[in-house]
Design an enzyme around this catalytic site. Structure first.
Site, short mmCIF file in Angstrom:
data_model
loop_
_atom_site.label_atom_id
_atom_site.label_comp_id
_atom_site.label_asym_id
_atom_site.label_seq_id
_atom_site.Cartn_x
_atom_site.Cartn_y
_atom_site.Cartn_z
N TYR A 99 0.82 -1.22 0.00
CA TYR A 99 0.00 0.00 0.00
C TYR A 99 0.85 1.27 0.00
O TYR A 99 0.64 2.16 -0.84
CB TYR A 99 -0.97 -0.02 1.17
CG TYR A 99 -1.94 1.14 1.17
CD1 TYR A 99 -3.09 1.11 0.41
CD2 TYR A 99 -1.68 2.29 1.93
CE1 TYR A 99 -3.98 2.17 0.38
CE2 TYR A 99 -2.56 3.36 1.91
CZ TYR A 99 -3.70 3.29 1.14
OH TYR A 99 -4.56 4.35 1.13
N GLU A 146 1.15 6.65 -6.92
CA GLU A 146 0.05 7.58 -7.22
C GLU A 146 0.42 9.04 -6.92
O GLU A 146 0.25 9.92 -7.78
CB GLU A 146 -1.18 7.19 -6.40
CG GLU A 146 -1.72 5.79 -6.70
CD GLU A 146 -2.81 5.40 -5.74
OE1 GLU A 146 -3.76 6.18 -5.56
OE2 GLU A 146 -2.71 4.31 -5.13
#
Length: 264
Positions: free
Chosen positions: A143, A151
């Site tokens: 994550y 991102e």
């Protein structure tokens, strides 16, 4: 839960698991054959866009109550990923060959293959220990990798292009800010929200749930932990561990308890 509903959830999760596995295979195959990470979107981008759009069904599942996930967190995750994928990566061709796309897609694919495989198996039985273990530990590494160098970094790299192209200017017409300002504000907020709303509490809850789950698999450890600290443990688990993990822990404890009774 009815058998028909279980079949539907199994089919949905199986399709997602297979789709993400295929995406991962395409990305890695392209990378190995070209000795480059610039072809991640070209090799699997459209498939990932489809899978991510399909994932809106998970928000619906939580809304109508067929899964215990609720609506808020699935909607936040789906909205964040979909905005990143469709509004930025798919729209701005110049960013599609950046290493951040490769990093994000690999992290997403690995985590989703594990997650959806766990969900699919869980529809009709108790998942193997190793799947459950990966489900609640792999994300601790995947994550942050997908969010930070993936991102968030890509959105920062896309900012000059967003400003140059005046992206979505018509949509933001009449508002006191444009899409460039929106993304500039979104990046630091996303970092803070990811840590405060997801990473920190979920890491702590997963650590305790894994501790309980591991203890429940060992007869000696089970006998030591559960009777001597049942009240404290039940309160802690109820406050910190997600509902579906609680259900899995309880199921495992009951199975272990029954096995102990049979041995006696």
């Amino acid at each position: 839960m009815s058998t028909l509903l279980k079949l539907y959830l199994f089919a949905y999760n199986a399709v997602q698991a297979i789709g993400w596995a295929l995406s991962l295979f395409r990305i890695l195959s392209n990378s190995f054959s070209t000795h480059s990470v610039s072809g991640a979107y070209a090799s699997a981008g459209e498939l990932i866009c489809f899978l991510q759009s399909l994932a809106f069904l998970e928000v619906v599942h939580g809304a109508i109550g067929i899964v215990p996930s609720g609506v808020l967190f699935p909607l936040m995750q789906w909205g964040g990923r979909t905005h990143f994928l469709l509004a930025i990566v798919r729209r701005i061709h110049e960013v599609q060959e950046l290493p951040s796309v490769f990093i994000t897609f690999v992290a997403w694919s690995l985590s989703e293959v594990i997650r959806y495989s766990h969900y699919a198996v869980n529809c009709f039985g108790h998942p193997p220990y190793w799947i459950t273990y990966l489900r609640y530990t792999a994300f601790i590494i995947l994550y942050p990798i997908g969010v930070a160098p993936g991102e968030i970094w890509l959105m920062y790299q896309a900012l000059p292009l967003i400003k140059e192209k005046k992206l979505y200017a018509d949509f933001f017409f009449g508002l006191p800010f444009g899409y460039y300002r929106f993304v500039s504000f979104t990046c630091p907020v996303a970092i803070q929200a990811s840590f405060s709303l997801y990473i920190a509490p979920y890491i702590s809850s997963c650590i305790i749930s894994l501790f309980c789950y591991t203890c429940s698999l060992s007869c000696n450890c089970y006998q030591f932990v559960v009777p001597d600290s049942a009240d404290l443990l039940s309160i802690f688990v109820a406050e910190t561990v997600p509902a579906h993990v609680q259900a899995e822990i309880i199921k495992t404890w009951k199975t272990t308890e029954e096995e102990e009774k049979l041995k006696m």
